[in-house]
Design a protein around this motif. Structure first.
Motif, PDB file in Angstrom:
ATOM      1  N   GLU A 101     -22.617  29.440  89.052  1.00 43.70           N
ATOM      2  CA  GLU A 101     -22.842  30.786  89.578  1.00 43.70           C
ATOM      3  C   GLU A 101     -24.309  31.167  89.395  1.00 43.70           C
ATOM      4  O   GLU A 101     -24.967  31.651  90.311  1.00 43.70           O
ATOM      5  CB  GLU A 101     -21.928  31.790  88.861  1.00 43.70           C
ATOM      6  CG  GLU A 101     -22.056  33.193  89.419  1.00 43.70           C
ATOM      7  CD  GLU A 101     -21.273  34.205  88.590  1.00 43.70           C
ATOM      8  OE1 GLU A 101     -20.339  33.800  87.878  1.00 43.70           O
ATOM      9  OE2 GLU A 101     -21.613  35.399  88.651  1.00 43.70           O
ATOM     10  N   TRP A 102     -24.813  30.927  88.188  1.00 44.64           N
ATOM     11  CA  TRP A 102     -26.213  31.277  87.926  1.00 44.64           C
ATOM     12  C   TRP A 102     -27.164  30.410  88.732  1.00 44.64           C
ATOM     13  O   TRP A 102     -28.208  30.870  89.190  1.00 44.64           O
ATOM     14  CB  TRP A 102     -26.514  31.193  86.428  1.00 44.64           C
ATOM     15  CG  TRP A 102     -25.944  32.391  85.741  1.00 44.64           C
ATOM     16  CD1 TRP A 102     -24.767  32.473  85.070  1.00 44.64           C
ATOM     17  CD2 TRP A 102     -26.497  33.715  85.749  1.00 44.64           C
ATOM     18  NE1 TRP A 102     -24.543  33.765  84.635  1.00 44.64           N
ATOM     19  CE2 TRP A 102     -25.602  34.552  85.044  1.00 44.64           C
ATOM     20  CE3 TRP A 102     -27.662  34.273  86.287  1.00 44.64           C
ATOM     21  CZ2 TRP A 102     -25.825  35.908  84.853  1.00 44.64           C
ATOM     22  CZ3 TRP A 102     -27.893  35.632  86.091  1.00 44.64           C
ATOM     23  CH2 TRP A 102     -26.981  36.436  85.391  1.00 44.64           C
ATOM     24  N   TYR A 110     -27.437  31.934  92.109  1.00 47.08           N
ATOM     25  CA  TYR A 110     -28.312  33.109  92.177  1.00 47.08           C
ATOM     26  C   TYR A 110     -29.773  32.704  92.363  1.00 47.08           C
ATOM     27  O   TYR A 110     -30.579  33.463  92.882  1.00 47.08           O
ATOM     28  CB  TYR A 110     -28.200  33.951  90.896  1.00 47.08           C
ATOM     29  CG  TYR A 110     -26.876  34.676  90.782  1.00 47.08           C
ATOM     30  CD1 TYR A 110     -26.341  35.342  91.888  1.00 47.08           C
ATOM     31  CD2 TYR A 110     -26.165  34.698  89.590  1.00 47.08           C
ATOM     32  CE1 TYR A 110     -25.122  35.992  91.787  1.00 47.08           C
ATOM     33  CE2 TYR A 110     -24.952  35.345  89.480  1.00 47.08           C
ATOM     34  CZ  TYR A 110     -24.432  35.990  90.579  1.00 47.08           C
ATOM     35  OH  TYR A 110     -23.230  36.637  90.499  1.00 47.08           O
ATOM     36  N   THR A 157     -19.355  29.493  85.681  1.00 47.02           N
ATOM     37  CA  THR A 157     -20.515  30.312  85.319  1.00 47.02           C
ATOM     38  C   THR A 157     -21.861  29.621  85.539  1.00 47.02           C
ATOM     39  O   THR A 157     -22.782  30.221  86.093  1.00 47.02           O
ATOM     40  CB  THR A 157     -20.415  30.732  83.839  1.00 47.02           C
ATOM     41  OG1 THR A 157     -19.059  31.057  83.601  1.00 47.02           O
ATOM     42  CG2 THR A 157     -21.290  31.936  83.565  1.00 47.02           C
TER      43      THR A 157
END
Lengths: 258, 262, 257
Positions: free
Chosen positions: A202-203, A206, A199
């Motif tokens: 992942e951020w 982005y 996670t």
């Protein structure tokens, strides 16, 4: 208006220079697309396609190709705006040659960025042609993919060149390439959806410009792009590019007037 | 030099170039300038001719015009035979000449030369001087900086001696020599360490006396007469050299003999 | 002669240690690059690829399949990059001019730089192996020998690329290296097994140096070491020696004229 004309004069220098050294870029512009698509798309694709739910729900070569198209733009942008920029200040001093003529720092900077933009567009167009050749184009919107690559490229080349104009040695450049560019290439959605990452990563993905560029380019080629996403990506990349251009104008002026 | 070239903003005072304000009209002024920077800014990937042509393009000159112009200029600096060679194999003197040819591409009203012959061999220096002199005769204005006083004497109508960024003297070479030095200089060398009372003994023989570790300089208007007087005094220097006063004497007199580290 | 060469070469080694003490970030980045690839392929793509069959080791995870290949490729890239760089510095950039005006000769420089390159490669190999073993991607005790294999691969590619570099006329010719290196990296069974190719192509790939390097590394780390590995080792050793012989013949001619 004259500033624009001046920028084209500096651009012309880079074209003349490129006429002498274009052989050196054959690999990055024309051979890489073919090799990467064959190895990753087709070779590795035979393994990935066995999966029950392949990334993007399409043949792997179709999924990875637009990602590679945009990632190549990032790579060209970042190499072209590091060593060549420093070299024009320190080694060949060609920026100083220009600054003794009517050309001002802003035009000198803009002309170089225009040249990098040309390199990116050529590479992206070659990629698109190869993708078309193996039937990887799913939407007429794909014709805008080179524009997406260009915008992504500028989001890298303008800020990096702005920084390179302040650098006194090239020691930081390989660190930028290895700690920023290579990880982005590997983890920002070029090869697999970022949702596969833990996670936190992942951020982080982005937030990278490459993720926005890849998602934009892939959406155009596969025809899966939503209007809101498109707007978001373009805005993010445009802000980065514009900021880079504004700061670069300043750093070029400061360096050349020093 | 960079302020006159309109690439650095003026640090103080007023500056007007060709009647224009560099702050506002930088590009217009630069269009009428030719610049030979201290460090060459040639492009190593391009040929000699291409270096001139692309530089001309920066001024917005047409390609067709530039092709003739480049050949003309390369002939002027005697590089026509190397026109299609790359820059890399050129010698230092050739590169300097190419930089000069390039700076002339826009037919400048004002040519700025920053130490144009530093590091060149005597042949190359004389060739550069010859070309610059021809330009001057054609009516071009040259502004040049140099550490070589013979160069200044050869080329300048009006010169300014700078010390630590300040002007300490100004005038034509002849005027400066007349004002700050004598017509001739007698240089004496002694086999042994000159005795302490030497300077007192030669005192009065010249307008100014400078005792250096290796020789003694006597500034006088008639060198031969002074040399005779020295022999009359019973001094026997190892060598006596009578020469004309040069700008170098003026420069050293004005700025001192201690090393200045930039 | 040899002793002198080694002795003076050591001076260069010392100089590089001094230089790189300040450029430790660069050294460190060379260590991370193969790891980035490993995580990207292993974690990201591994999910889609699943298990990969390897002769002699059975089905292995995708991460452990690519790990040995990444180590072999890193050894190749490092050696090629450095040795071409050395040659470039020697011939064009005149980096060594100061040294050449002392008793140090061009052969000393080449020997010292190559020793340095191999040392650096060894450091990376150790680091990479430790991480890979910690992740449980190593299945065979032979893996200890992977360090030696990394050195051998480095030697093989360094020898051949310096030899190749002596034939380069301008720096643009060096692009040829990229033209050879990249397809080898992409196609020598680095990211997928040989079985993906049709039979004829499989034999072509088997003849490439990087394939031999990867095959050697893969059996050492995953298991299934056999006589075939002697062929791999011989291939790489001969390649390095040929490179060395060519280099020796050309270096004096090029540098001391």
């Amino acid at each position: 208006m004259t500033a624009v004309a001046y920028a084209f004069r500096s651009y012309e220098f880079w074209l003349a220079y490129y006429r002498r050294v274009w052989r050196g870029s054959i690999v990055s512009s024309f051979v890489n697309p073919v090799f990467y698509l064959a190895a990753v798309g087709i070779g590795l694709g035979t393994l990935v396609n066995k999966s029950a739910s392949p990334p993007g729900g399409v043949t792997y070569s179709h999924y990875v190709a637009p990602g590679l198209l945009v990632a190549a733009a990032m790579q060209i942008a970042s190499t072209e705006s590091t060593w060549p920029v420093m070299g024009s200040f320190k080694w060949t001093r060609s920026y100083y040659a220009m600054s003794a003529t009517p050309l001002g720092p802003a035009s000198i900077f803009a002309g170089h960025q225009l040249f990098i933009a040309t390199r990116i567009l050529v590479s992206a167009t070659v990629y698109l042609a190869v993708i078309a050749a193996f039937g990887g184009i799913h939407s007429w919107l794909a014709m805008f993919a080179p524009a997406a690559a260009l915008l992504t490229g500028l989001a890298f080349s303008a800020p990096i060149a702005a920084y390179a104009a302040t650098a006194e040695s090239d020691s930081a450049f390989s660190a930028i390439l290895r700690f920023a560019i290579v990880p982005m290439f590997l983890f920002s959605g070029t090869f697999f959806p970022v949702t596969r990452l833990p996670t936190v990563l992942e951020w982080a993905a982005y937030a990278t410009p490459l993720w926005h560029g890849v998602d934009l380019g892939r959406g155009l080629v596969l025809g899966t792009l939503g209007a809101a996403a498109a707007l978001g990506h373009v805005a993010y990349l445009a802000v980065l590019a514009a900021a880079g251009l504004a700061v670069g104008r300043m750093t070029y002026t400061r360096r050349l007037q020093r | 030099m960079r302020m006159i070239g309109c690439v650095s903003p003026p640090s103080g005072g007023t500056l007007s170039i060709l009647g224009l304000d560099p702050r506002r009209d930088g590009a217009t002024i630069r269009a009428h300038l030719g610049v030979v920077p201290q460090l060459d800014t040639l492009d190593f990937e391009l040929t000699v001719r291409e270096n001139v042509i692309i530089y001309g393009r920066y001024f917005g000159l047409s390609r067709k015009e530039l092709r003739c112009r480049a050949d003309e200029l390369l002939e002027f600096v005697q590089l026509d035979e190397r026109a299609d060679s790359k820059v890399e194999p050129l010698s230092g003197g050739m590169r300097r000449r190419l930089t000069i040819a390039r700076s002339l591409v826009n037919d400048p009203d004002l040519l700025l030369l920053d130490e144009p012959t530093t590091g060149l061999d005597p042949q190359a220096r004389h060739l550069v001087w010859d070309r610059l002199f021809r330009l001057k005769r054609r009516g071009a204005t040259l502004v040049l900086t140099t550490h070589y006083m013979d160069e200044a004497e050869q080329l300048c109508d009006r010169l300014v001696v700078m010390d630590k960024g300040r002007i300490v003297a100004e005038g034509s070479p002849r005027e400066l020599i007349g004002r700050y030095s004598t017509r001739e200089v007698v240089e004496l060398r002694f086999r042994d360490e000159p005795s302490l009372d030497l300077s007192t003994r030669v005192n009065g023989l010249a307008r100014r006396i400078e005792a250096l570790p290796d020789r003694t300089l006597l500034y006088t208007d008639d060198g031969d007469a002074t040399a005779d007087r020295i022999h009359e005094l019973g001094l026997h220097p190892q060598s006596v050299l009578v020469r004309r006063s040069t700008l170098e004497d003026v420069f050293l007199h004005l700025t001192g003999r201690t090393l200045v580290d930039e | 002669m040899t002793a002198i060469v080694v002795g003076r070469g050591a001076l260069l080694f010392e100089r590089n240690l001094m230089v790189y003490r300040r450029a430790w970030l660069m050294i460190l980045s060379g260590f991370f690059e193969p790891l980035f690839y490993l995580f990207s392929m292993g974690i990201g793509l591994g999910h889609y690829v699943g298990k990969v069959p390897v002769a002699g080791a059975g089905l292995v995870s995708y991460g452990s399949f690519v790990a040995p290949a990444l180590l072999a490729s890193a050894a190749m890239n490092g050696a090629t990059y450095e040795s071409v760089n050395i040659f470039f510095k020697l011939k064009y950039a005149k980096t060594y001019d100061a040294m050449l005006s002392t008793p140090v000769g061009p052969t000393d420089i080449a020997a010292g730089e190559i020793a340095w390159t191999l040392f650096r490669g060894l450091l990376y190999a150790v680091g990479f192996l430790v991480v890979v073993a910690a992740l449980g991607l190593v299945y065979s005790a032979w893996a200890v020998l992977a360090l030696l294999a990394a050195l051998l691969i480095g030697f093989a590619f360094a020898g051949l690329s310096v030899a190749g570099a002596t034939f380069m006329r301008s720096w643009q010719d060096f692009e040829i290296f990229g033209l050879i290196q990249l397809p080898m990296f992409l196609f020598s069974s680095t990211f997928y097994p040989l079985s993906v190719y049709p039979q004829a192509l499989q034999w072509v790939v088997r003849c490439t140096p990087l394939y031999n390097a990867i095959a050697l590394m893969r059996t050492l780390m995953l298991g299934g070491v056999g006589w075939a590995q002697l062929v791999n080792v011989a291939y790489l050793a001969v390649m390095g020696l040929i490179g060395l012989a060519i280099t020796r013949g050309r270096i004096g001619k090029l540098l001391l004229k």
